[in-house]
Structures are given as C-alpha cells and as structure tokens.
Design an enzyme around this catalytic site. Structure first.
Site, PDB file in Angstrom:
ATOM      1  N   LEU A   3       0.828  -1.215   0.000  1.00 20.15           N
ATOM      2  CA  LEU A   3       0.000   0.000   0.000  1.00 20.15           C
ATOM      3  C   LEU A   3       0.860   1.262   0.000  1.00 20.15           C
ATOM      4  O   LEU A   3       0.484   2.275  -0.584  1.00 20.15           O
ATOM      5  CB  LEU A   3      -0.931  -0.008   1.211  1.00 20.15           C
ATOM      6  CG  LEU A   3      -1.913  -1.190   1.252  1.00 20.15           C
ATOM      7  CD1 LEU A   3      -2.600  -1.272   2.609  1.00 20.15           C
ATOM      8  CD2 LEU A   3      -2.946  -1.076   0.134  1.00 20.15           C
TER       9      LEU A   3
ATOM     10  N   GLN B 100       8.652  -1.045   7.927  1.00 18.74           N
ATOM     11  CA  GLN B 100       8.194  -2.141   8.774  1.00 18.74           C
ATOM     12  C   GLN B 100       9.158  -3.323   8.679  1.00 18.74           C
ATOM     13  O   GLN B 100       9.512  -3.945   9.673  1.00 18.74           O
ATOM     14  CB  GLN B 100       6.799  -2.594   8.334  1.00 18.74           C
ATOM     15  CG  GLN B 100       5.714  -1.582   8.578  1.00 18.74           C
ATOM     16  CD  GLN B 100       5.312  -1.569  10.026  1.00 18.74           C
ATOM     17  OE1 GLN B 100       4.640  -2.472  10.497  1.00 18.74           O
ATOM     18  NE2 GLN B 100       5.740  -0.576  10.746  1.00 18.74           N
TER      19      GLN B 100
ATOM     20  N   LYS C 283      -1.905  -7.795   2.105  1.00 22.70           N
ATOM     21  CA  LYS C 283      -1.801  -8.640   3.303  1.00 22.70           C
ATOM     22  C   LYS C 283      -0.935  -7.938   4.345  1.00 22.70           C
ATOM     23  O   LYS C 283      -0.307  -6.917   4.073  1.00 22.70           O
ATOM     24  CB  LYS C 283      -1.212 -10.016   2.949  1.00 22.70           C
ATOM     25  CG  LYS C 283      -2.175 -10.858   2.118  1.00 22.70           C
ATOM     26  CD  LYS C 283      -1.737 -12.298   1.942  1.00 22.70           C
ATOM     27  CE  LYS C 283      -0.698 -12.467   0.874  1.00 22.70           C
ATOM     28  NZ  LYS C 283      -0.504 -13.888   0.481  1.00 22.70           N
TER      29      LYS C 283
ATOM     30  N   GLU D 193       4.626  -7.725  10.712  1.00 19.99           N
ATOM     31  CA  GLU D 193       5.385  -8.697  11.504  1.00 19.99           C
ATOM     32  C   GLU D 193       6.255  -9.629  10.663  1.00 19.99           C
ATOM     33  O   GLU D 193       7.081 -10.352  11.208  1.00 19.99           O
ATOM     34  CB  GLU D 193       4.414  -9.535  12.345  1.00 19.99           C
ATOM     35  CG  GLU D 193       3.657  -8.708  13.361  1.00 19.99           C
ATOM     36  CD  GLU D 193       2.451  -9.449  13.930  1.00 19.99           C
ATOM     37  OE1 GLU D 193       2.374  -9.581  15.146  1.00 19.99           O
ATOM     38  OE2 GLU D 193       1.600  -9.893  13.150  1.00 19.99           O
TER      39      GLU D 193
END
Lengths: 328, 732
Positions: free
Chosen positions: B617, B625, B688, B692
């Site tokens: 996105l 991340q 998705k 993590e």
C-alpha cells in the site's frame, strides 16, 4: 527523588567548604541523576561545580597534561594532544557510552561513576553497597557483568569506566582538593578501595573532597591499544577490556603497561604481569604465561565465568597486535 | 449510510489496479511524519489538562503473596501527596490482546514480582514518585514457581495436533535431526513508555492513553471499572510504538481512572522504563524440540515441533510458537505439541509477531541443520519442500510466493559465493559466513469500520478508532481514500484513535492496514456509486482523478457533482476466505556475518529480506516495517534477553542499558525487496499484513550464518559471545 537543596559553587574552596556528609557534587550528572531518581542515592544537598574553572587541558613542565575535572569526555577524547600522544585514552573514551553522554559526562565524574550491578539499582533487593549490611543479591543471582578480581564476601561489583582503565595503564594521578584545603596527588590506583566489608566506601575521598584534575605523565609512546569486548557493538559496558602500552627494542619488550576493565571493583593492574613481559621477546608462549599469572586468582561467580577464558584470549590478541611489527 | 462486506468470496476485480490517481503503493511521506520528528505530535502523557495530578504505581517486591496492609498514613502525610490507593479494581496485569474484557483484578493477591498493587497520587510527579518509593507494603509472602523448567506443564488437548506416525518416520528416514533450542523472553521495547491520563465529566470518562486497540480497550476499561462502554471515550491518536505491549488495557489506565474519580480531577499515570519491563507484557521464553526427517533426495517426510512456554495462572494466552509449522513445509507425518508452565513471572503476552518470530526461527535453524546433514544447499532444500497445498488441512493456499522469494533472494544476495563448509572463510580475526531462512506469517482480516465523508468542497475526511502506532496508518488510509476518490493527499484528512469514531480493527497481528483499509475502500467505493448515480452512470465506468470525474470523455470537477456532504461508513467482516483457503505472507532472509575468532563477538555485515505481502500500500512505510523487523531479528539473534532472577523471578535487566536492543552500530546495510503479489482472497485491495513478517525467521538467517562462519551451533538464544566461545573452547 528525595527532596534536596542545591547551591552553586563559585570557587573550589567554596565547593569543598559547602560540602559535608550527605552532600554530593554534581557536574555532568549523567549517573548521579539516574541514581537519585531511583533513590539509590539520596543526597540532602547538591553542590553544582559546573561553574568552576576546571575545564582546561594544560601542558605540564614534565611533558604531561593536567586535565581539569570538568573537561567533558568528548573534549578530552578529541583533544589533538591526547589523540597524538596518549591515544590509549582517546580510544577508551570513545568506546564508552554514546556521543550525547560523552558531551555531558566529565573527567572527574567518570572516575566516580557507580557500578552498573543490576541489584544495586533495585532498592527492593539487598545490596551492601547501597544499603550496608543488607547482603549481596548478585551472589547467587545473575552476575554476568560482575567481577572476577578483587571481590569480597560483601560485594562483587565492577567499576564500569573505560576512561579510568586507560588512565591506570598510562600511570595517571588524580589531584584532590581536600576538604581541609590540602592538595593531594594520588596515583589513580590508590584512589579506589577494595570492597572488603564496606563496599559502600569506594574511594579514599572524604565528604567534601573534590577531584580537581587528572595528571598524565609524559607520553610513553609505543603501541597503544584499548580493546573493549561487549555484548553489542556500541553503547554497552565492557564485559572485559584490555588497555595496553607496549614498546619494543631490539626484538624485546622494553615497556609493558597493562590495565583491565569490566573485571574488578576498579581498573585492574597487576605489575607482576608487566614485569614478566618486560625484557622478553614477544611469543604466544609468553602471552600464555602472562595470562596464567594475571588469572591465577580470578574467580567466576556463575554467570560471569566466561570472563576468565575471554580475558585470556583478549589479552593474548592485544599483546600480539601490540608487538606485531612494532619494533623501534 | 453504510456499506458492508463479508469476505466470503475472493475479489478478482483488483479495482485498485484500475484507478487513476496513482497514489496507492507509492512511498508517500506520512502526513504525521513532520509532527512526529519535530516533537509536535502529542503522545499520551503530553496532553496534560489543567489541574492534573500525578500518579505513580507501587510494585510488590515478592514472587507471590498476599497484600495484608498498606501503610498509607505516612505517605499521605508527605508534602503534596493527595491519595494512596489500592484495591480490588487494580489490574494484576494488562488485558491480553483482543480480550475485550477486564483481566485478573485485585491488589490483594500478588502473582509476580513487580505487580502494581498501589498508586500514590500527588500534586507533582516528583512528589508522587517519592511517595511511591517510601510506601511500605505489608505482604505475606508465599512460595512461588519462578522457573518454568521445574514447573508442571499443562498440555491442552486443543493445542496439540498429529498426523501420520512421526516416530516411525524418524526411524525409517535416511536423514534426521532431533534438536532442542531455547529462546529467552523479550520485551516489546516501544520507545514511548505506557501512559494514561484520565478525566471524568460527571459519569463520563475520557482516557487519553497509549494504546494499539481502542476498539477493544474501551470494553476492557469499562469492564475493569464496572461501568458501561457508553460512558468511556478513549483517545489514542499517536502511539510511540506498541509491538504488542499496548494491545490490552493496562494497570496504569485503570489506576488513573480510579484516582481521577476519587479526587474529582484529572490524573495522569506514566510507567517508568522499569515498570514497562515488569508490569506490561513479556514474550514467554520457550524450549522447542524439533524433529525433522528426510529421504535421500532431501524430501521431508516428518516434522515434529514441541513447544514449552509459560504464563501466569489464569491467563488464556500462550505464545503460539508453532503457528506456521503446520503449513510451511511438506511432510506427511507431523506432530505439533504445545505445553504451558504456570509461573510467577511478569505476564506473558503478544510481543513482536507472537509465534512465528521465535517458532519459525527455530524451525529454520533445524532446517539448516538438516540441510547440513544432507549436504544440500539450504535454499535448494527449502525449494524442494514447499507444499502445493496446506499439508495439515488439505486446503489450497490463497497465494504462495515462498519459492519466488527464495530464488530472488539467492540471486540478489550473491548466495552462490557462499562456501558450504563451515569455518572456511576468514578475514584477519573475523570468521565470515552466510545464512538464510524462510519468512512466514499467517494473514488475518479483522472486522473493521471506517467513516468517509466527501465534502462539497471536494475534501475527504476519514474517521475510525484504528491507530497509527508508528506503522503508517495515517499515510495508507490517505492513499486508499485518495486513490478511490481521485484526490491528492492534501485534500484528505484522517482522524484516528478516538472511540467516538467507528470501530476499527486495532493495530496488532499485522491486520490493521488491510482491515481498516478495506473499510475505507468500501466506503469510498460507495461514495463513487453515489456520484455515479448523479451522472446516471455505472460507477465502474467513471474515472476519478485530481478532484475530477471523467465519464464519456468529459471531465467534471467533483465539486460540481456534490451539493451536500456524502458520508458513508464502510464495514468489513472476515468470512469464508479466512476458512476455505490458507492465507499467509512469505519471504526469505539472507545474512552475512562476521564472528570474531578471539572474542566470539558477532557482527552482522549485511542482510537482505525479500517479502511478498500482497499489494504493497505504501512502499516506504512497508519497507520501514520490514527494516524494523529485521533489526529486531538482529536483536533476537545476538543480544536481546529478559533475564529473571533465579530466586525470585523478577526481571533483572529492566532498562535499556542492560536489555540490549541493537543500536545503530549493530545494524548494517539492510536491503528489502518486495515481490509483486495480489491476494484476491485477502480483501478487495489484495493486500496482506506486513508489520510482523520482517522479524519471522530473521534471527535464524543470522545464527545459520554464524554456523557457516564458525562451525559452532548456538542453540540457546541469544547467541552471545560467551556461548560462541564455549563452542570454540570445545574445539570447533
């Protein structure tokens, strides 16, 4: 934090005279303030010495340096004279803490920082250094960062400084303005006390005694190496550190100065090890003998047992590096 | 108006691929970024209302016991002290993530060293802290269980799984490994310590806190206080990191609310770093036994994974260590075991990808060990064993990019230069090695609502109680809205972390972006439909771009088409696509390390992570991340460990000086590559979870590289220098 009173010293004599039992001097405060917040240290009165004229590094008649107690760790590490002629000190300083802390921490304060023993920092656990007579939780507890030399039944804590280890190898002295006005010059090794039965008393300083300067003798030359072994690449205290100054002449070691950090209640130095090395030709066998002698009285506490083989290996590597091709 | 989707069918339309604005997927800067780096984004403890009093929690310093008496009088008499409180509503520990109700409550029963049992409130923070330090607690100590290894383990039936005959397969196989690894506890180590400020207006409570999931926290707080959720508003617009530790309502929130009601003035309670370590959540330590069997061709025939973890009594959560083991690799014989010890230690909860971060890591170590036994390349070994359907459930995969990630990583990293013989590459004192591991993380869609308002001025406003915990929610919701409505980012505002907004999914389990994003997507799709009605057109025939609607070669300003604000609430619920297929994200980690032959110190030289997580996105926040996850992988591999005192169980290293997170000098060049993927089963955006994935398996790539460098296998995390040295001294 317990309530305390505060005053600013305008002169050295003012500083020592306004101090008494229950008073602490504050300079950078990088350790003291943390300890006060936790009420590990609870001074009634703080004397702020930041305005004293102790921020200069002066050359002495004998070719050494006189370093003001308020010179920041950053300024000392980056002083061109120190970098050129006492590189061991610069290396040790830059291996410690972080840039921000080094900007704030002072030379005198660095010498007098307290141990990082986990239990010392927790007021709900026994600690003879914090609360005399309460016991030592580190023994039988987790003691990865604790000492293998110079411990007592009462305390197994280490002194965490890197700078002090280099200073000890360099033969530095501290200049102390005693509470009664007397000025004393004491070899760094004599500043500190063994923990013995009263580990809360860490130095020979009495209330109101002020470290004003650190005196470096004339440069020793040779190859100077500070090697710090730690759990991460930066911003961690030494598990073990080795400060070495080695000079070679005609294939033999003419000068050997060694001090060790992370292993004792204060920067550790064993003159017998230096004596053993001096006059000998460098060899792995000699390093083994030196390590044997150094470690003969070493005592692990459980979680720090690894420091014994680690120090052995690190010492040999440093001695090898310091003598490899360094013949003059 | 509202629009609802239950995700029962895959959405093959891939609508975001056909939009015109071109903002989705770009590395757009976060709208909140400037405020954060300039210190003007107010964190929970920084919005202090007039007249706020300060509360400091007091801990019990016993392993286990009963609080008999609190000597309040002496402390109450100290200057500035307003109240000394304790009682049955105090939380023993935070609620577990998504609990939706109060955790165990009460000051009286003490279950771990560090449990907050009282609160001292004063006019200043310093007075409160001193009062807390001085407060004497009379506690009747009881003997507790501090060591999980000597505890009795529970083996709950529903957490075991078995197929085929593992023992027989192990006996018959050509090659096997049977290894036990241990991993220590971890702390989330969010930069912002937990804090709450509570203020009552009559019977209405407003709590400004640092929380990941206000949608659950509102019910947890109300239930803890014995009031209805309608009386509670939680504000959590900026969160300085959570990593699981701020999922459930925590002791400071309830204590602040109780004190504020008692004193009839706002009360703020912030935790010290030590309290964050002791009184929030830890990741459980684990002991894991992995058995693998393979035939001579390197095909896996059996996988056994037994996990031993711990938690306090009466906690439902236990670290789901084996979450990815049922479906990551093929093998017809499989046993999953899960065992829980009840101990008197700080509560165990979700920390940084609970499950796979330690479970997959150990599985990937065992895979490396078996590849070594088989003398087969570790990448090749994994490629040989990728299943074509979920080998446990038999379900198809929604999308599966592990093979592509492995091959891409192998090429980009220069894996071919690796010498498979351990200890064969040396540079001075440094032994060099390369290692790799697969990355796998389950994908989840959570129920979510968001409201989008398109104003007559052509500006959009997004509202949900979803949070941005540093992850980029403000950015990606802006992008989804902008892409769907054809608006540039500056025409969009996003308001988060306020329970007066529609319920979001909360940040956790990597589901936030896809779930909250889908709610926004749905609302925007309906707004498009409303506008299409005005043009008497089919919505899919319209193009929205730069504030204009393009239809039949005519470009109309959006503002010409709206006379009144259009407000739509989007609502998504998970449905059959969560059950009919197996959804997961995949990747591959590669690491090069140098291990010092003298001291055993390990330095990571470079890492590469290749990841597939559906549609990306925002390329920048997604990358960040992954970089964060890989950095946590370095910490897990080399430095991070919660150490418990062997006698009392308390966390000994409760600060950042001695709990060693990787610092800048520990983190080398990290490269992240995303694979193109659209997962139609995940949600209508085909995205998705990415939060993590980066940590899952990362530590194994590093420790596998350490083995390649040295020939030493450290099976007890973290692989600190003393453990490497022990391997050297053993003659490796």
């Amino acid at each position: 934090m317990k309530t305390f009173t505060y005053s600013r010293a305008e002169s050295q004599s003012d500083a020592v005279q306004s101090a008494q039992a229950g008073t602490a001097f504050i300079a950078g405060g990088t350790n003291l303030l943390d300890l006060m917040k936790l009420e590990v240290m609870t001074p009634d009165h703080l004397v702020d010495i930041n305005h004293l004229d102790l921020k200069r590094i002066e050359e002495t008649a004998d070719g050494g340096l006189r370093i003001g107690a308020l010179v920041s760790n950053s300024d000392l590490a980056n002083d061109m004279r120190v970098r050129t002629s006492w590189p061991l000190l610069s290396q040790a300083l830059l291996s410690g803490a972080s840039g921000q802390l080094r900007n704030k921490a002072t030379t005198g304060g660095n010498l007098l920082q307290r141990t990082r023993c986990y239990y010392f920092y927790d007021t709900d656990t026994p600690c003879n250094k914090r609360t005399p007579g309460s016991g030592c939780a580190a023994q039988g507890g987790f003691n990865r960062i604790h000492a293998i030399f110079g411990t007592s039944e009462a305390c197994i804590a280490t002194h965490p400084s890197d700078m002090a280890v280099a200073l000890r190898a360099l033969g530095a002295k501290v200049e102390i303005l005693r509470n009664d006005g007397e000025v004393q010059k004491v070899p760094l090794g004599e500043l500190y006390r063994f923990p013995g039965d009263n580990p809360e008393v860490e130095t020979i300083l009495h209330p109101g005694d002020l470290i004003t300067h650190v005196l470096l003798p004339a440069p020793l030359g040779g190859t100077q190496i500070y090697r710090k072994v730690r759990d991460r690449a930066s911003y961690a205290f030494a598990l073990v550190s080795v400060a070495a100054i080695m000079r070679l002449q005609n294939g033999k070691i003419s000068t050997a100065r060694l001090a060790f950090g992370g292993v004792a209640p204060f920067p550790w130095r064993v003159p017998e090890v230096e004596d053993l090395i001096e006059g000998q030709a460098p060899s792995p066998a000699l390093w083994t003998q030196a390590a044997d002698l150094l470690l003969q009285d070493a005592k692990g506490q459980g979680s720090n047992d690894f420091k014994i083989p680690l120090l052995r290996r690190t010492l040999a590597a440093v001695l090898e590096q310091a003598t490899n091709g360094a013949d003059i | 108006m509202s629009t609802h989707l239950k995700m029962d069918e895959p959405d093959h339309r891939r609508r975001l691929d056909h939009m015109a604005q071109g903002i989705i997927g770009t590395g757009m800067n976060r709208p909140d970024g400037k405020a954060k780096v300039t210190g003007t984004a107010p964190f929970a403890y920084e919005v202090q209302p007039e007249g706020m009093a300060y509360g400091v929690l007091v801990r019990a310093a016993v392993t286990c016991g009963t609080l008999k008496h609190v000597d309040s009088d002496k402390v109450a008499a100290l200057p500035g002290v307003l109240a000394v409180m304790h009682g049955p509503k105090f939380l023993r520990n935070p609620a577990q993530g998504t609990a939706d109700k109060a955790p165990v409550q009460g000051s009286e029963d003490i279950a771990y060293w560090g449990q907050p049992v009282a609160l001292v409130v004063a006019e200043t923070f310093e007075q409160a802290r001193h009062g807390a330090q001085m407060l004497q607690l009379e506690i009747k100590a009881k003997s507790g269980q501090v060591d999980p290894e000597t505890a009795t383990f529970e083996t709950p039936e529903k957490k075991q799984d078995s197929q085929g005959d593992l023992d027989q397969a192990m006996q018959q196989a050509d090659f096997t490994v049977d290894v036990t690894y241990t991993t220590p506890g971890h702390n989330s180590a969010a930069m912002e310590p937990h804090a709450s400020i509570a203020a009552w207006d009559g019977d209405q409570l407003t709590l400004r806190g640092s929380y990941q999931m206000p949608n659950y926290n509102i019910n947890e707080l109300a239930s803890s206080l014995g009031i209805t959720p309608e009386k509670v508003r939680i504000l959590s617009p900026f969160v300085g990191g959570g990593f699981g530790s701020k999922l459930g309502i925590a002791p400071e929130a309830v204590a602040a609310a109780l004190a504020a009601r008692e004193l009839a003035r706002p009360v703020g309670v912030a935790l010290s770093r030590k309290q964050v370590f002791e009184a929030t959540m830890r990741r459980s330590e684990s002991r894991q036994r992995v058995k693998l069997a393979a035939d001579a061709q390197g095909q896996l025939t059996a996988i056994g994974h037994d996990a031993y973890v711990s938690n306090l009594p009466d906690e439902d959560f236990s670290e789901p260590v084996t979450q990815a083991t049922p479906f990551t690799y093929q093998g017809e014989n499989r046993v999953i075991g899960h065992h829980i010890a009840r101990v008197n230690r700080t509560c165990a909860g979700s920390v940084r990808a609970p499950g796979e971060s330690i479970g997959l890591t150990v599985l990937e170590n065992a895979m490396d060990e078996l590849a070594d036994v088989l003398a087969i390349d570790p990448v090749e070994f994994r490629l040989k064993n990728i299943p074509d359907k979920n080998p446990t459930s038999g379900l198809p995969f929604s999308s599966h990019k592990l093979a592509e990630a492995l091959r891409t990583g192998r090429d980009r990293f220069g894996w071919d230069a690796r010498n498979p013989k351990p200890g064969s590459c040396r540079e001075g004192e440094w032994l060099l090695g390369m290692g790799m591991a697969s990355a796998v993380r389950v994908n989840i869609l959570a129920e979510a609502r968001a409201r989008v308002t398109l104003s007559p001025g052509g500006e959009a406003h997004v509202e949900t109680d979803m949070t941005d915990i540093g992850t980029g929610t403000y950015a990606i919701l802006t992008q989804i809205c902008g892409e769907m409505l054809g608006l540039p980012a500056e025409k969009i505002t996003v308001s988060l972390g306020d329970t007066s907004h529609p319920r979001g999914p909360g940040s956790g389990g990597s589901w936030g972006a896809s779930s909250a994003g889908t709610a926004v997507f749905l609302a925007c799709e309906q707004i498009r439909a409303e506008i299409a009605k005005k043009l008497d057109a089919d919505e899919t025939d319209l193009s929205f771009k730069d504030g204009h609607v393009i239809f039949e070669n005519r470009q109309t300003p959006l503002t010409d088409l709206i006379d009144a604000a259009i407000t739509i609430e989007g609502h998504v619920e998970p449905g059959k696509t969560m059950k009919d297929v197996t959804q997961a994200t995949y990747g591959a980690h590669f690491a090069e390390v140098a291990v010092n032959a003298v001291t055993g110190e390990t330095r990571v030289r470079r890492m590469l992570g290749v990841f597939a997580a559906g549609r990306i996105l925002n390329e920048k926040t997604a990358r960040s991340q992954c970089l964060g996850g890989m950095t946590f992988g370095i910490g897990m591999a080399l430095t991070e460990e919660l150490v418990h005192d062997p006698r009392h169980g308390q966390i000994v290293n409760h600060d950042f000086a001695e709990y060693h997170l990787p610092v800048n000098a520990d983190v080398p060049q990290l490269d992240v590559v995303f694979l193109e993927e659209r997962d139609d089963y995940a949600n209508p955006m085909q995205s998705k979870g990415i939060g993590e994935l980066g940590i899952c398996g990362a530590a194994a790539a590093i420790t596998n590289a350490m083995f390649n460098a040295t020939g030493v296998r450290v099976r007890d995390y973290p692989a600190t220098l003393d453990k490497v040295l022990a391997g050297f001294e053993d003659g490796c």
